[in-house]
Design a protein around this motif. Structure first.
Motif, PDB file in Angstrom:
ATOM      1  N   SER A  86       0.830  -1.240  -0.049  1.00  0.00           N
ATOM      2  CA  SER A  86       0.082   0.204  -0.091  1.00  0.00           C
ATOM      3  C   SER A  86       0.735   1.265  -0.107  1.00  0.00           C
ATOM      4  O   SER A  86       0.185   2.325  -0.001  1.00  0.00           O
ATOM      5  N   ALA A  87       2.057   1.146   0.214  1.00  0.00           N
ATOM      6  CA  ALA A  87       3.130   2.218   0.201  1.00  0.00           C
ATOM      7  C   ALA A  87       2.590   3.290   1.394  1.00  0.00           C
ATOM      8  O   ALA A  87       2.548   4.493   1.168  1.00  0.00           O
ATOM      9  N   ILE A  88       2.472   2.650   2.672  1.00  0.00           N
ATOM     10  CA  ILE A  88       2.161   3.464   3.812  1.00  0.00           C
ATOM     11  C   ILE A  88       3.182   3.153   4.519  1.00  0.00           C
ATOM     12  O   ILE A  88       3.695   2.069   4.686  1.00  0.00           O
ATOM     13  N   PRO A  89       3.252   4.126   5.729  1.00  0.00           N
ATOM     14  CA  PRO A  89       4.124   3.746   6.797  1.00  0.00           C
ATOM     15  C   PRO A  89       4.116   2.630   7.396  1.00  0.00           C
ATOM     16  O   PRO A  89       2.937   2.322   7.794  1.00  0.00           O
ATOM     17  N   SER A  90       5.275   1.845   7.508  1.00  0.00           N
ATOM     18  CA  SER A  90       4.991   0.571   8.505  1.00  0.00           C
ATOM     19  C   SER A  90       4.819   0.716   9.770  1.00  0.00           C
ATOM     20  O   SER A  90       5.142   1.737  10.720  1.00  0.00           O
ATOM     21  N   ASP A  91       3.980  -0.350  10.461  1.00  0.00           N
ATOM     22  CA  ASP A  91       3.893  -0.346  11.991  1.00  0.00           C
ATOM     23  C   ASP A  91       4.772  -1.040  12.394  1.00  0.00           C
ATOM     24  O   ASP A  91       5.052  -0.939  13.739  1.00  0.00           O
ATOM     25  N   TYR A  92       5.882  -1.805  11.713  1.00  0.00           N
ATOM     26  CA  TYR A  92       6.773  -2.596  12.142  1.00  0.00           C
ATOM     27  C   TYR A  92       8.218  -2.194  11.771  1.00  0.00           C
ATOM     28  O   TYR A  92       8.338  -1.432  10.862  1.00  0.00           O
ATOM     29  N   SER A  93       9.149  -2.693  12.739  1.00  0.00           N
ATOM     30  CA  SER A  93      10.570  -2.418  12.340  1.00  0.00           C
ATOM     31  C   SER A  93      11.166  -3.907  11.853  1.00  0.00           C
ATOM     32  O   SER A  93      10.749  -4.705  12.289  1.00  0.00           O
ATOM     33  N   ILE A  94      11.987  -3.926  10.998  1.00  0.00           N
ATOM     34  CA  ILE A  94      13.118  -5.063  10.766  1.00  0.00           C
ATOM     35  C   ILE A  94      14.533  -4.895  10.945  1.00  0.00           C
ATOM     36  O   ILE A  94      14.915  -3.731  10.522  1.00  0.00           O
TER      37      ILE A  94
END
Length: 188
Positions: A86-94
């Motif tokens: 969706s090209a939206i900011p991630s809720d997660y970190s990797i």
């Protein structure tokens, strides 16, 4: 290394030598030090990663506490699907958990390759389906199993987690306090 990656890719789609060459030429290995981020919460995810060496942890932060949702080891693919799609900011970190080497498949290059090769498009679809199945399996751990059963599941299915991931990260992944995990480990 490309033999292992080639086998993994070909297990998901029947690629011709030409399609496989196109795919491999679109990426290269990327060494990353321990504790480095491939994606930070709030950034837009722009790639899928294949773990050649080391491991990645996927987590989110709630009330200042990190909650682990996935550990990805050698021969795993990882991304943040919602943000990637969706090209939206991630809720997660990797983040890397140790010295790691990944192969990066950027969304931009993959979309270009999908237009060039139906075989690569099939690989991409199959890869995303497999990643969704993996996410569903993790979610089912919490719907179906008690904390002790979740720990037993990890012992059976992912014993390498016990050797490579800290107890704090493992307890967060299992959704239990570290003290509870210690009790469960003493009385399996």
């Amino acid at each position: 290394m490309t033999g292992i990656l080639e086998n993994r890719i070909k297990s998901m789609a029947n690629l011709s030598a030409e399609a496989f060459g196109l795919l491999m030429n679109s990426m290269q290995p990327k060494p990353i030090g321990k504790g480095q981020y491939l994606l930070k919460e709030g950034q837009v995810c722009k790639a899928i990663y294949y773990v050649e060496k080391g491991y990645l942890r996927t987590f989110y932060t709630k009330d200042g506490k990190e909650i682990n949702t996935r550990f990805s080891f050698e021969n795993d693919f990882v991304t943040e699907l919602k943000s990637l799609r969706s090209a939206i900011p991630s809720d997660y970190s990797i983040q890397t958990g140790e010295e790691t080497v990944v192969w990066e498949f950027t969304k931009e290059k993959l979309l270009d390759l999908y237009g060039q090769s139906v075989e690569i498009e099939s690989f991409g679809r199959n890869l995303l389906e497999q990643m969704l199945i993996d996410q569903e399996e993790h979610a089912n751990l919490f719907k179906i199993y008690s904390p002790t059963e979740r720990y037993q599941y990890v012992i059976r299915q992912f014993p390498h987690l016990l050797q490579r991931v800290s107890l704090s990260h493992l307890s967060s992944y299992l959704g239990i306090a570290r003290e509870t995990l210690s009790r469960i480990r003493k009385n399996p």
